[in-house]
Design a protein around this motif. Structure first.
Motif, PDB file in Angstrom:
ATOM      1  N   ALA A 123       0.827  -1.208   0.000  1.00 44.08           N
ATOM      2  CA  ALA A 123       0.000   0.000   0.000  1.00 44.08           C
ATOM      3  C   ALA A 123       0.864   1.262   0.000  1.00 44.08           C
ATOM      4  CB  ALA A 123      -0.919  -0.004   1.220  1.00 44.08           C
ATOM      5  N   PRO A 124       0.372   2.330  -0.644  1.00 49.50           N
ATOM      6  CA  PRO A 124       1.153   3.576  -0.715  1.00 49.50           C
ATOM      7  C   PRO A 124       1.571   4.134   0.642  1.00 49.50           C
ATOM      8  CG  PRO A 124      -0.673   3.659  -2.256  1.00 49.50           C
ATOM      9  CD  PRO A 124      -0.861   2.411  -1.423  1.00 49.50           C
ATOM     10  N   HIS A 125       0.706   4.056   1.648  1.00 46.88           N
ATOM     11  CA  HIS A 125       1.097   4.596   2.957  1.00 46.88           C
ATOM     12  C   HIS A 125       2.251   3.787   3.555  1.00 46.88           C
ATOM     13  CE1 HIS A 125      -2.299   1.821   3.783  1.00 46.88           C
ATOM     14  NE2 HIS A 125      -1.609   1.470   4.851  1.00 46.88           N
ATOM     15  N   PHE A 126       2.268   2.478   3.326  1.00 46.15           N
ATOM     16  CA  PHE A 126       3.364   1.648   3.833  1.00 46.15           C
ATOM     17  C   PHE A 126       4.651   1.943   3.065  1.00 46.15           C
ATOM     18  CE2 PHE A 126       6.088  -2.051   4.055  1.00 46.15           C
ATOM     19  CZ  PHE A 126       5.978  -2.457   5.366  1.00 46.15           C
ATOM     20  N   THR A 127       4.569   1.962   1.734  1.00 43.96           N
ATOM     21  CA  THR A 127       5.779   2.141   0.914  1.00 43.96           C
ATOM     22  C   THR A 127       6.349   3.553   1.003  1.00 43.96           C
ATOM     23  OG1 THR A 127       4.481   2.604  -1.099  1.00 43.96           O
ATOM     24  CG2 THR A 127       5.116   0.302  -0.687  1.00 43.96           C
ATOM     25  N   THR A 128       5.572   4.473   1.527  1.00 42.53           N
ATOM     26  CA  THR A 128       6.052   5.848   1.733  1.00 42.53           C
ATOM     27  C   THR A 128       6.579   6.053   3.151  1.00 42.53           C
ATOM     28  OG1 THR A 128       4.458   6.693   0.139  1.00 42.53           O
ATOM     29  CG2 THR A 128       5.398   8.284   1.678  1.00 42.53           C
ATOM     30  N   LEU A 129       5.791   5.626   4.142  1.00 42.12           N
ATOM     31  CA  LEU A 129       6.132   5.930   5.539  1.00 42.12           C
ATOM     32  C   LEU A 129       7.200   5.011   6.128  1.00 42.12           C
ATOM     33  CD1 LEU A 129       2.520   6.727   6.717  1.00 42.12           C
ATOM     34  CD2 LEU A 129       4.425   8.343   6.501  1.00 42.12           C
ATOM     35  N   VAL A 130       7.199   3.740   5.800  1.00 40.84           N
ATOM     36  CA  VAL A 130       8.211   2.831   6.366  1.00 40.84           C
ATOM     37  C   VAL A 130       9.619   3.230   5.935  1.00 40.84           C
ATOM     38  CG1 VAL A 130       9.037   0.456   6.446  1.00 40.84           C
ATOM     39  CG2 VAL A 130       6.615   0.942   6.803  1.00 40.84           C
ATOM     40  N   PRO A 131       9.869   3.512   4.644  1.00 42.19           N
ATOM     41  CA  PRO A 131      11.223   3.976   4.289  1.00 42.19           C
ATOM     42  C   PRO A 131      11.623   5.274   5.003  1.00 42.19           C
ATOM     43  CG  PRO A 131      10.079   3.241   2.330  1.00 42.19           C
ATOM     44  CD  PRO A 131       9.059   3.272   3.448  1.00 42.19           C
ATOM     45  N   LYS A 132      10.647   6.156   5.234  1.00 43.32           N
ATOM     46  CA  LYS A 132      10.925   7.398   5.968  1.00 43.32           C
ATOM     47  C   LYS A 132      11.390   7.077   7.393  1.00 43.32           C
ATOM     48  CE  LYS A 132       8.715  11.758   7.204  1.00 43.32           C
ATOM     49  NZ  LYS A 132       7.509  12.572   7.090  1.00 43.32           N
ATOM     50  N   ILE A 133      10.700   6.131   8.037  1.00 38.80           N
ATOM     51  CA  ILE A 133      11.088   5.719   9.390  1.00 38.80           C
ATOM     52  C   ILE A 133      12.465   5.069   9.358  1.00 38.80           C
ATOM     53  CG2 ILE A 133      10.537   4.171  11.313  1.00 38.80           C
ATOM     54  CD1 ILE A 133       7.531   4.628  10.553  1.00 38.80           C
ATOM     55  N   GLN A 134      12.709   4.221   8.363  1.00 47.77           N
ATOM     56  CA  GLN A 134      13.991   3.516   8.252  1.00 47.77           C
ATOM     57  C   GLN A 134      15.158   4.465   8.012  1.00 47.77           C
ATOM     58  OE1 GLN A 134      12.687   0.710   5.216  1.00 47.77           O
ATOM     59  NE2 GLN A 134      12.894  -0.966   6.685  1.00 47.77           N
ATOM     60  N   GLU A 135      14.908   5.610   7.379  1.00 48.91           N
ATOM     61  CA  GLU A 135      15.971   6.606   7.175  1.00 48.91           C
ATOM     62  C   GLU A 135      16.405   7.231   8.494  1.00 48.91           C
ATOM     63  OE1 GLU A 135      14.807   9.626   4.401  1.00 48.91           O
ATOM     64  OE2 GLU A 135      14.376   8.167   2.819  1.00 48.91           O
ATOM     65  N   LEU A 136      15.491   7.269   9.462  1.00 50.77           N
ATOM     66  CA  LEU A 136      15.731   7.980  10.716  1.00 50.77           C
ATOM     67  C   LEU A 136      15.997   7.069  11.909  1.00 50.77           C
ATOM     68  CD1 LEU A 136      12.809  10.534  10.269  1.00 50.77           C
ATOM     69  CD2 LEU A 136      15.256  11.013   9.969  1.00 50.77           C
ATOM     70  N   ALA A 137      15.743   5.768  11.743  1.00 55.26           N
ATOM     71  CA  ALA A 137      15.839   4.850  12.882  1.00 55.26           C
ATOM     72  C   ALA A 137      16.163   3.440  12.393  1.00 55.26           C
ATOM     73  CB  ALA A 137      14.520   4.841  13.645  1.00 55.26           C
ATOM     74  N   GLU A 138      16.506   2.578  13.341  1.00 56.88           N
ATOM     75  CA  GLU A 138      16.733   1.162  13.033  1.00 56.88           C
ATOM     76  C   GLU A 138      15.485   0.379  13.403  1.00 56.88           C
ATOM     77  OE1 GLU A 138      20.342  -0.751  14.349  1.00 56.88           O
ATOM     78  OE2 GLU A 138      21.285   1.219  14.594  1.00 56.88           O
ATOM     79  N   MET A 139      15.130  -0.571  12.539  1.00 61.09           N
ATOM     80  CA  MET A 139      13.936  -1.386  12.800  1.00 61.09           C
ATOM     81  C   MET A 139      14.308  -2.858  12.860  1.00 61.09           C
ATOM     82  SD  MET A 139      11.306   0.502  10.175  1.00 61.09           S
ATOM     83  CE  MET A 139       9.795  -0.234  10.780  1.00 61.09           C
ATOM     84  N   LYS A 140      13.696  -3.559  13.805  1.00 57.13           N
ATOM     85  CA  LYS A 140      13.866  -5.008  13.950  1.00 57.13           C
ATOM     86  C   LYS A 140      12.462  -5.614  14.051  1.00 57.13           C
ATOM     87  CE  LYS A 140      15.376  -8.580  17.088  1.00 57.13           C
ATOM     88  NZ  LYS A 140      15.640  -8.879  18.479  1.00 57.13           N
ATOM     89  N   ILE A 141      12.188  -6.654  13.256  1.00 60.07           N
ATOM     90  CA  ILE A 141      10.856  -7.235  13.203  1.00 60.07           C
ATOM     91  C   ILE A 141      10.845  -8.644  13.763  1.00 60.07           C
ATOM     92  CG2 ILE A 141       8.963  -7.928  11.673  1.00 60.07           C
ATOM     93  CD1 ILE A 141       9.969  -5.780   9.702  1.00 60.07           C
ATOM     94  N   GLU A 142       9.870  -8.893  14.628  1.00 60.64           N
ATOM     95  CA  GLU A 142       9.566 -10.246  15.107  1.00 60.64           C
ATOM     96  C   GLU A 142       8.205 -10.613  14.571  1.00 60.64           C
ATOM     97  OE1 GLU A 142      11.771 -10.070  19.475  1.00 60.64           O
ATOM     98  OE2 GLU A 142       9.588  -9.960  19.352  1.00 60.64           O
ATOM     99  N   SER A 143       8.070 -11.810  14.008  1.00 58.98           N
ATOM    100  CA  SER A 143       6.821 -12.258  13.422  1.00 58.98           C
ATOM    101  C   SER A 143       6.367 -13.555  14.090  1.00 58.98           C
ATOM    102  CB  SER A 143       7.014 -12.477  11.921  1.00 58.98           C
ATOM    103  OG  SER A 143       5.837 -12.936  11.318  1.00 58.98           O
ATOM    104  N   PHE A 144       5.065 -13.618  14.387  1.00 60.36           N
ATOM    105  CA  PHE A 144       4.494 -14.802  15.036  1.00 60.36           C
ATOM    106  C   PHE A 144       3.183 -15.166  14.338  1.00 60.36           C
ATOM    107  CE2 PHE A 144       6.601 -12.101  18.133  1.00 60.36           C
ATOM    108  CZ  PHE A 144       7.488 -12.972  18.732  1.00 60.36           C
ATOM    109  N   GLU A 145       2.951 -16.444  14.122  1.00 60.23           N
ATOM    110  CA  GLU A 145       1.671 -16.913  13.600  1.00 60.23           C
ATOM    111  C   GLU A 145       0.944 -17.631  14.716  1.00 60.23           C
ATOM    112  OE1 GLU A 145       1.342 -18.691   9.726  1.00 60.23           O
ATOM    113  OE2 GLU A 145       3.302 -17.880   9.169  1.00 60.23           O
ATOM    114  N   PHE A 146      -0.354 -17.384  14.800  1.00 67.20           N
ATOM    115  CA  PHE A 146      -1.161 -18.072  15.812  1.00 67.20           C
ATOM    116  C   PHE A 146      -2.557 -18.303  15.298  1.00 67.20           C
ATOM    117  CE2 PHE A 146      -1.439 -13.553  16.536  1.00 67.20           C
ATOM    118  CZ  PHE A 146      -2.738 -13.304  16.917  1.00 67.20           C
TER     119      PHE A 146
END
Length: 91
Positions: free
Chosen positions: A68-91
């Motif tokens: 989605a456009p909001h994801f592809t725009t805002l996530v890179p903006k956040i990544q430029e300014l900070a470090e991100m680490k993702i944990e994923s869980f299925e339940f």
């Protein structure tokens, strides 16, 4: 269902910008099909850590969200300014 915990480590100088972008991401993502929950949390003990917590109905809904456009725009903006680490869980 799928739960993502996205840990964001950000400097004091970039914190306000990252928090604003994350709040925008949350507000728009809550409208995405299959979004069960989406929020951002601030650590009570570490001012340099935020966490985006999201829950999705299934992988197909998560895939649409991530394109989605909001994801592809805002996530890179956040990544430029900070470090991100993702944990994923299925339940």
């Amino acid at each position: 269902m799928i739960r993502l915990n996205v840990f964001v480590q950000v400097s004091e100088a970039n914190r306000a910008q990252v928090l604003d972008a994350a709040k925008d991401l949350v507000a728009q993502s809550l409208n995405d099909k299959g979004c069960v929950a989406y929020d951002i949390f601030e650590s009570a003990t570490r001012p340099d850590v935020l966490m985006i917590c999201e829950t999705w109905k299934d992988q197909a809904c998560l895939d649409v969200h991530q394109a989605a456009p909001h994801f592809t725009t805002l996530v890179p903006k956040i990544q430029e300014l900070a470090e991100m680490k993702i944990e994923s869980f299925e339940f």
